[in-house]
Design a protein around this motif. Sequence first.
Motif, mmCIF file in Angstrom:
data_model
loop_
_atom_site.group_PDB
_atom_site.id
_atom_site.type_symbol
_atom_site.label_atom_id
_atom_site.label_comp_id
_atom_site.label_asym_id
_atom_site.label_seq_id
_atom_site.Cartn_x
_atom_site.Cartn_y
_atom_site.Cartn_z
ATOM 1 N N THR A 60 0.578 -1.204 0.094
ATOM 2 C CA THR A 60 -0.801 0.051 -0.347
ATOM 3 C C THR A 60 0.772 1.293 0.215
ATOM 4 O O THR A 60 0.256 2.353 0.329
ATOM 5 C CB THR A 60 -0.832 -0.034 1.454
ATOM 6 O OG1 THR A 60 -0.387 0.010 2.735
ATOM 7 C CG2 THR A 60 -1.638 -1.316 1.436
ATOM 8 N N ILE A 61 2.183 0.936 -0.160
ATOM 9 C CA ILE A 61 3.028 2.823 -0.083
ATOM 10 C C ILE A 61 3.088 3.096 -0.300
ATOM 11 O O ILE A 61 2.887 4.550 -0.536
ATOM 12 C CB ILE A 61 4.418 1.792 0.533
ATOM 13 C CG1 ILE A 61 4.571 1.175 1.705
ATOM 14 C CG2 ILE A 61 5.545 3.094 0.531
ATOM 15 C CD1 ILE A 61 4.952 1.362 2.332
ATOM 16 N N PRO A 62 2.736 2.336 -1.732
ATOM 17 C CA PRO A 62 2.705 4.245 -3.145
ATOM 18 C C PRO A 62 1.801 4.482 -3.675
ATOM 19 O O PRO A 62 2.288 5.894 -3.885
ATOM 20 C CB PRO A 62 3.468 3.303 -4.539
ATOM 21 C CG PRO A 62 3.499 1.341 -4.273
ATOM 22 C CD PRO A 62 2.660 1.541 -2.581
ATOM 23 N N ILE A 63 0.797 4.415 -2.599
ATOM 24 C CA ILE A 63 -0.495 5.591 -3.416
ATOM 25 C C ILE A 63 -0.107 6.637 -2.371
ATOM 26 O O ILE A 63 0.068 7.321 -1.148
ATOM 27 C CB ILE A 63 -1.739 4.817 -2.691
ATOM 28 C CG1 ILE A 63 -3.036 5.256 -3.627
ATOM 29 C CG2 ILE A 63 -2.397 4.942 -1.613
ATOM 30 C CD1 ILE A 63 -4.178 3.804 -3.414
ATOM 31 N N THR A 64 -0.658 7.861 -3.113
ATOM 32 C CA THR A 64 -0.486 9.360 -2.928
ATOM 33 C C THR A 64 -2.055 10.102 -2.597
ATOM 34 O O THR A 64 -2.992 9.593 -2.353
ATOM 35 C CB THR A 64 -0.169 10.395 -3.803
ATOM 36 O OG1 THR A 64 -1.119 9.870 -4.967
ATOM 37 C CG2 THR A 64 1.431 9.498 -5.032
ATOM 38 N N GLN A 65 -1.729 10.767 -1.577
ATOM 39 C CA GLN A 65 -3.177 11.320 -1.042
ATOM 40 C C GLN A 65 -4.229 11.971 -1.587
ATOM 41 O O GLN A 65 -5.019 11.293 -1.904
ATOM 42 C CB GLN A 65 -2.547 12.381 0.322
ATOM 43 C CG GLN A 65 -3.294 13.361 0.675
ATOM 44 C CD GLN A 65 -3.204 13.992 2.274
ATOM 45 O OE1 GLN A 65 -2.636 13.912 2.438
ATOM 46 N NE2 GLN A 65 -4.002 14.716 2.044
ATOM 47 N N THR A 66 -3.455 12.548 -3.304
ATOM 48 C CA THR A 66 -4.470 13.305 -4.137
ATOM 49 C C THR A 66 -4.963 11.945 -4.777
ATOM 50 O O THR A 66 -6.576 11.942 -5.207
ATOM 51 C CB THR A 66 -3.628 14.093 -5.072
ATOM 52 O OG1 THR A 66 -2.613 14.582 -4.852
ATOM 53 C CG2 THR A 66 -4.021 15.092 -5.837
ATOM 54 N N PHE A 67 -4.685 10.746 -4.954
ATOM 55 C CA PHE A 67 -5.338 10.008 -6.333
ATOM 56 C C PHE A 67 -6.243 9.429 -4.766
ATOM 57 O O PHE A 67 -7.374 9.280 -5.523
ATOM 58 C CB PHE A 67 -4.424 8.769 -6.410
ATOM 59 C CG PHE A 67 -4.844 7.787 -7.036
ATOM 60 C CD1 PHE A 67 -5.008 7.834 -8.402
ATOM 61 C CD2 PHE A 67 -5.118 6.899 -6.322
ATOM 62 C CE1 PHE A 67 -5.549 6.864 -9.250
ATOM 63 C CE2 PHE A 67 -5.264 5.294 -7.931
ATOM 64 C CZ PHE A 67 -5.910 5.899 -8.415
ATOM 65 N N LEU A 68 -5.945 8.782 -3.628
ATOM 66 C CA LEU A 68 -6.785 8.718 -3.070
ATOM 67 C C LEU A 68 -8.202 9.557 -3.002
ATOM 68 O O LEU A 68 -9.271 9.237 -2.596
ATOM 69 C CB LEU A 68 -6.329 7.916 -1.570
ATOM 70 C CG LEU A 68 -7.295 6.566 -1.408
ATOM 71 C CD1 LEU A 68 -6.977 5.669 -1.780
ATOM 72 C CD2 LEU A 68 -6.095 6.743 0.427
ATOM 73 N N ARG A 101 -2.104 18.960 8.586
ATOM 74 C CA ARG A 101 -2.377 19.939 7.411
ATOM 75 C C ARG A 101 -2.880 19.104 6.152
ATOM 76 O O ARG A 101 -4.131 19.110 5.466
ATOM 77 C CB ARG A 101 -1.070 20.227 6.587
ATOM 78 C CG ARG A 101 -1.451 21.704 6.123
ATOM 79 C CD ARG A 101 -0.099 22.370 5.559
ATOM 80 N NE ARG A 101 1.204 22.376 6.902
ATOM 81 C CZ ARG A 101 2.203 21.656 7.205
ATOM 82 N NH1 ARG A 101 2.311 20.617 5.596
ATOM 83 N NH2 ARG A 101 2.745 21.777 7.900
ATOM 84 N N ASN A 102 -2.437 16.802 6.061
ATOM 85 C CA ASN A 102 -2.743 16.415 5.006
ATOM 86 C C ASN A 102 -4.003 15.975 5.483
ATOM 87 O O ASN A 102 -4.806 15.962 4.831
ATOM 88 C CB ASN A 102 -1.710 15.147 5.282
ATOM 89 C CG ASN A 102 -0.745 15.933 4.702
ATOM 90 O OD1 ASN A 102 -0.202 16.203 3.804
ATOM 91 N ND2 ASN A 102 0.636 15.344 5.158
ATOM 92 N N ALA A 103 -4.756 15.945 6.823
ATOM 93 C CA ALA A 103 -5.998 15.160 6.992
ATOM 94 C C ALA A 103 -6.938 16.025 7.366
ATOM 95 O O ALA A 103 -8.045 15.912 6.462
ATOM 96 C CB ALA A 103 -5.665 14.699 8.415
ATOM 97 N N ALA A 104 -6.718 17.417 7.108
ATOM 98 C CA ALA A 104 -7.384 18.608 6.839
ATOM 99 C C ALA A 104 -7.244 18.098 5.360
ATOM 100 O O ALA A 104 -8.960 19.201 4.529
ATOM 101 C CB ALA A 104 -7.463 19.819 7.729
ATOM 102 N N GLU A 105 -6.622 18.598 4.773
ATOM 103 C CA GLU A 105 -7.066 18.664 3.392
ATOM 104 C C GLU A 105 -7.588 17.097 2.493
ATOM 105 O O GLU A 105 -8.489 17.615 1.855
ATOM 106 C CB GLU A 105 -5.721 18.618 2.183
ATOM 107 C CG GLU A 105 -5.315 18.917 1.069
ATOM 108 C CD GLU A 105 -5.415 20.521 0.677
ATOM 109 O OE1 GLU A 105 -5.836 20.722 1.532
ATOM 110 O OE2 GLU A 105 -5.316 20.511 -0.537
#
Length: 290
Positions: A60-68, A101-105
């Motif tokens: 599961t490592i390679p997936i990005t936040q934008t993609f998910l 920051r990432n979770a809010a995004e």
Amino acid sequence: MNSPTRFTLKDFRASAAAGKKLAMLTCYDFTTARLLAKAGMKMLLVGDSAANVILGHDSTIPITQTFLATLACAVRRGAPDALVMVDMPFGTCLSTSSGARNAAEMVKLSGCDCVKIETTRGHLGLIQRLADAGIAVFAHLGLMPQSVGVMGGYKAQGRSAMDAYAIAELAGDAVNAGAAGILLEAVPPEVSELVTQQLDVPIIGCGAGPACHAHVVVVHDILGLSEFVPKFAPRLCDVATPIVNAATKYVKDIESGKYPAKNHAYQMPADESRALKAEAKKVGIEIKGK
Ligand code: KIV
């Protein structure tokens, strides 16, 4: 705008308190979300397992936040009444400030109801920060696929009394820090019995025994679409065979000229067809159509 008929975290808490059991599946796209909602699924997880089943990675490592987040938006559109949980991917919660920051995004971009974080002691401050900011967090404990390197493979966790106790203790600390709930993956039933009795929040199990308030598995596993299926996932049908059969027939029908047939064609009015044929003939092209 949130659907007024959405199944909320408050509903999940009430359901857990009433001793009801809830089904949850992973979901990664609009069409499947629509079908799962139609089946009565009240909760969907946009898991980072999308890295495996959607993108074909071996972790599961390679997936990005934008993609998910993009997948989660599609799921949200397909199931406006479902509680949608989204994974915080690997590397998005390295520190309290970047994690916050990432979770809010993620919440902003995806329209999800809560995020899930594979949780170690180092995440307790982040959980508290998110709870303070009004972001609902589920702490994922037990087998944590993002830590496959540290765990030394995808192995069941909490199989000794000491390990089981450590998981239960961390679950308690996560809830004290403000976690809205716990997800336990691949642990013996004793662990979930301990955690469900000790804590007053909804507990979701993924191969974690019957005591959990809700159970989640990867949707591809129950549909017969995965090549590897963990022992705890029920295989409820075989969707792969009809897909392969339909695609095989499509290939054959095209190769044999059976498809496309007359009934698949758009019609041109007869006078327009005649006019086109006459024009084409002038430049040496013969159109046979109709
Ligand atoms: O990403 C995932 O699918 C998960 C599991 C709990 C099923 O986190």
